[in-house]
Design a protein around this motif. Sequence first.
Motif, PDB file in Angstrom:
ATOM      1  N   HIS A 150       0.950  -1.092  -0.099  1.00 45.97           N
ATOM      2  CA  HIS A 150       0.100  -0.082   0.045  1.00 45.97           C
ATOM      3  C   HIS A 150       0.742   0.984   0.137  1.00 45.97           C
ATOM      4  O   HIS A 150       1.543   1.524   0.933  1.00 45.97           O
ATOM      5  CB  HIS A 150      -0.865   0.033   1.017  1.00 45.97           C
ATOM      6  CG  HIS A 150      -2.033   1.132   1.095  1.00 45.97           C
ATOM      7  ND1 HIS A 150      -1.887   2.277   2.068  1.00 45.97           N
ATOM      8  CD2 HIS A 150      -3.245   1.233   0.594  1.00 45.97           C
ATOM      9  CE1 HIS A 150      -2.786   2.913   2.002  1.00 45.97           C
ATOM     10  NE2 HIS A 150      -3.550   2.451   0.953  1.00 45.97           N
TER      11      HIS A 150
ATOM     12  N   SER B 108      -4.609   8.651   0.761  1.00 48.13           N
ATOM     13  CA  SER B 108      -5.880   8.485   0.938  1.00 48.13           C
ATOM     14  C   SER B 108      -6.312   9.229   2.201  1.00 48.13           C
ATOM     15  O   SER B 108      -5.638   9.278   3.112  1.00 48.13           O
ATOM     16  CB  SER B 108      -6.267   7.112   1.002  1.00 48.13           C
ATOM     17  OG  SER B 108      -5.577   6.504   2.072  1.00 48.13           O
TER      18      SER B 108
ATOM     19  N   TYR C  77      -8.830   8.184   4.287  1.00 49.88           N
ATOM     20  CA  TYR C  77      -8.938   7.047   5.350  1.00 49.88           C
ATOM     21  C   TYR C  77      -8.601   5.689   4.637  1.00 49.88           C
ATOM     22  O   TYR C  77      -8.725   5.405   3.370  1.00 49.88           O
ATOM     23  CB  TYR C  77     -10.434   6.838   5.899  1.00 49.88           C
ATOM     24  CG  TYR C  77     -11.101   8.111   6.791  1.00 49.88           C
ATOM     25  CD1 TYR C  77     -10.865   8.191   7.956  1.00 49.88           C
ATOM     26  CD2 TYR C  77     -11.610   9.111   5.956  1.00 49.88           C
ATOM     27  CE1 TYR C  77     -11.249   9.234   8.857  1.00 49.88           C
ATOM     28  CE2 TYR C  77     -12.193  10.201   6.793  1.00 49.88           C
ATOM     29  CZ  TYR C  77     -11.945  10.273   8.206  1.00 49.88           C
ATOM     30  OH  TYR C  77     -12.282  11.353   8.887  1.00 49.88           O
ATOM     31  N   ALA C  78      -7.893   4.863   5.480  1.00 44.18           N
ATOM     32  CA  ALA C  78      -7.467   3.529   5.017  1.00 44.18           C
ATOM     33  C   ALA C  78      -8.057   2.412   6.081  1.00 44.18           C
ATOM     34  O   ALA C  78      -8.076   2.664   7.070  1.00 44.18           O
ATOM     35  CB  ALA C  78      -6.056   3.502   4.753  1.00 44.18           C
TER      36      ALA C  78
ATOM     37  N   SER D 138       2.373   4.326   2.851  1.00 44.46           N
ATOM     38  CA  SER D 138       1.248   5.217   2.656  1.00 44.46           C
ATOM     39  C   SER D 138       1.636   6.498   3.084  1.00 44.46           C
ATOM     40  O   SER D 138       2.362   6.928   3.994  1.00 44.46           O
ATOM     41  CB  SER D 138       0.031   4.618   3.056  1.00 44.46           C
ATOM     42  OG  SER D 138       0.084   3.164   3.268  1.00 44.46           O
TER      43      SER D 138
ATOM     44  N   ILE E 269      -1.557   8.723   4.866  1.00 44.59           N
ATOM     45  CA  ILE E 269      -3.072   8.574   5.181  1.00 44.59           C
ATOM     46  C   ILE E 269      -3.169   9.830   5.795  1.00 44.59           C
ATOM     47  O   ILE E 269      -2.887  10.358   6.803  1.00 44.59           O
ATOM     48  CB  ILE E 269      -3.382   7.414   6.011  1.00 44.59           C
ATOM     49  CG1 ILE E 269      -2.722   6.051   5.543  1.00 44.59           C
ATOM     50  CG2 ILE E 269      -4.756   7.478   6.395  1.00 44.59           C
ATOM     51  CD1 ILE E 269      -3.012   4.929   6.251  1.00 44.59           C
TER      52      ILE E 269
ATOM     53  N   ASP F  58      -7.681   8.736   9.714  1.00 39.58           N
ATOM     54  CA  ASP F  58      -7.432   7.342  10.593  1.00 39.58           C
ATOM     55  C   ASP F  58      -7.102   6.380   9.615  1.00 39.58           C
ATOM     56  O   ASP F  58      -7.550   6.227   8.533  1.00 39.58           O
ATOM     57  CB  ASP F  58      -8.561   7.340  11.462  1.00 39.58           C
ATOM     58  CG  ASP F  58      -8.437   8.434  12.482  1.00 39.58           C
ATOM     59  OD1 ASP F  58      -8.026   9.064  12.936  1.00 39.58           O
ATOM     60  OD2 ASP F  58      -9.980   8.699  12.865  1.00 39.58           O
ATOM     61  N   GLY F  59      -6.272   5.488  10.145  1.00 37.48           N
ATOM     62  CA  GLY F  59      -5.884   4.283   9.312  1.00 37.48           C
ATOM     63  C   GLY F  59      -6.210   3.151  10.374  1.00 37.48           C
ATOM     64  O   GLY F  59      -5.647   3.095  11.479  1.00 37.48           O
TER      65      GLY F  59
ATOM     66  N   VAL G 195      -5.397  -1.160  10.229  1.00 35.12           N
ATOM     67  CA  VAL G 195      -4.624  -2.282   9.604  1.00 35.12           C
ATOM     68  C   VAL G 195      -5.078  -3.654  10.106  1.00 35.12           C
ATOM     69  O   VAL G 195      -4.713  -3.750  11.333  1.00 35.12           O
ATOM     70  CB  VAL G 195      -3.324  -2.043   9.322  1.00 35.12           C
ATOM     71  CG1 VAL G 195      -2.444  -3.043   8.515  1.00 35.12           C
ATOM     72  CG2 VAL G 195      -3.089  -0.433   8.660  1.00 35.12           C
TER      73      VAL G 195
ATOM     74  N   ILE H  43       1.106   8.986   8.672  1.00 31.38           N
ATOM     75  CA  ILE H  43      -0.631   9.068   8.841  1.00 31.38           C
ATOM     76  C   ILE H  43      -0.614  10.241   9.854  1.00 31.38           C
ATOM     77  O   ILE H  43       0.073  10.587  10.870  1.00 31.38           O
ATOM     78  CB  ILE H  43      -0.951   7.757   9.700  1.00 31.38           C
ATOM     79  CG1 ILE H  43      -2.427   8.026   9.881  1.00 31.38           C
ATOM     80  CG2 ILE H  43      -0.361   7.514  11.176  1.00 31.38           C
ATOM     81  CD1 ILE H  43      -3.217   6.592  10.284  1.00 31.38           C
TER      82      ILE H  43
ATOM     83  N   LEU I 101      -3.758   5.811  14.123  1.00 34.79           N
ATOM     84  CA  LEU I 101      -3.295   4.491  13.730  1.00 34.79           C
ATOM     85  C   LEU I 101      -3.773   3.205  14.491  1.00 34.79           C
ATOM     86  O   LEU I 101      -3.174   3.395  15.634  1.00 34.79           O
ATOM     87  CB  LEU I 101      -2.092   4.450  13.276  1.00 34.79           C
ATOM     88  CG  LEU I 101      -1.423   3.110  12.478  1.00 34.79           C
ATOM     89  CD1 LEU I 101      -2.140   2.851  11.144  1.00 34.79           C
ATOM     90  CD2 LEU I 101       0.118   3.146  12.575  1.00 34.79           C
TER      91      LEU I 101
END
Length: 364
Positions: A85, A89, A91-92, A103, A105, A108-109, A111, A124, A128
């Motif tokens: 990734h 983006s 949001y992820a 990434s 981001i 918020d992310g 995973v 981010i 996270l």
Amino acid sequence: MTLEFISVIIYIGDYMKKIKYFILALMLVPAITFADTKESFDLNTSDNIDEEISVNGSKVTLGNNVISKNNVSGIELIFSNNLNHASTSDYALLFGNTVTLNSNIKNDGFVFGNIVSFNDSFKIQRDLFVFAYDVTLKGEVTRDLKIYASSVNIDNAKIGGNVTIYANEIKLNNTHIEGSLTYNEDASYDSNSLIVKGDVKKEAKIIEKQNVILEFIYSYIDFLALFLILALIVPALFNKIEEKTSDFNLVNVLSTIGYGMVALILIPIVSILLLASNFMTFVALLLLVLFILAIFASTIITGYFIGSQVLRKVIKKDLNILIAGLIGITIIKLLTLIPVVGSIILLLNILISLGIIIKLFIKS
């Protein structure tokens, strides 16, 4: 198990609410206009995906091997076995077995994976949340970081907020934390060149509680992966289910449950009786295998049935097999977390699935 789930919900506290709200927002993704251009929503499903596009809206990607270098002005949702990734983006929400992130981001992310690696270029700009078996983190987290894992290795990272880690093994090297650091006291902990401006706290939490969450996540990912495979290989199966269950009403639902109850009771009895005969053993074994496979796939079949109804009658959009399955499976898995009700949902899940299968054979 019920008490464990209650403990887990209390245990992860405030950020569990964020996950619920995020999933709720995610389920509204299908309500966005389905356009041929990339101006509102994009869906990509394939075995191997390597793409670099801009989407002014949300994006869903489902594939075995995925390389994502997109620019997504919305929620980016990816389900993959091997995921690289490198997107920008808003949001992820990422699900995978092996996940590598370079990434950027903006908010918020979330995973979820087995082996998750954040490289030096990862950034981010808000919070996270990571749920995995093995986590390696480099890069920058502007606000809070929260990790549930077995092994956590944070090296050459900058965290702008608080860090909370629950794991068996924790290693922190060359890391700067602006806020506080909290970890479970029964973890194997090692640090080198670590700067923590806030407090360092050890919490007496039982590590087994995180395993309940991880088991739920792994189960959820497994069902989504299996659904993806079936949807790509035998889409006609889901078209047939939709065709036979499109006339949705209470009577049909109750009759489907009734068929499922009959199948749940009679199939094992018939199989045992056939096993007692010398010339029907193979048929009996085949029937039992198919019965077990039907129960195992019940979340997928019932989930698709529920998702298709939600998509057509609640969200009022044209049917999309992948989106319907995602919605339905998510609803079932979340409902099974509710104490007592979860057990009832599991039983109804099996009965509806068996009933749908029986109706497919009867009406074929």
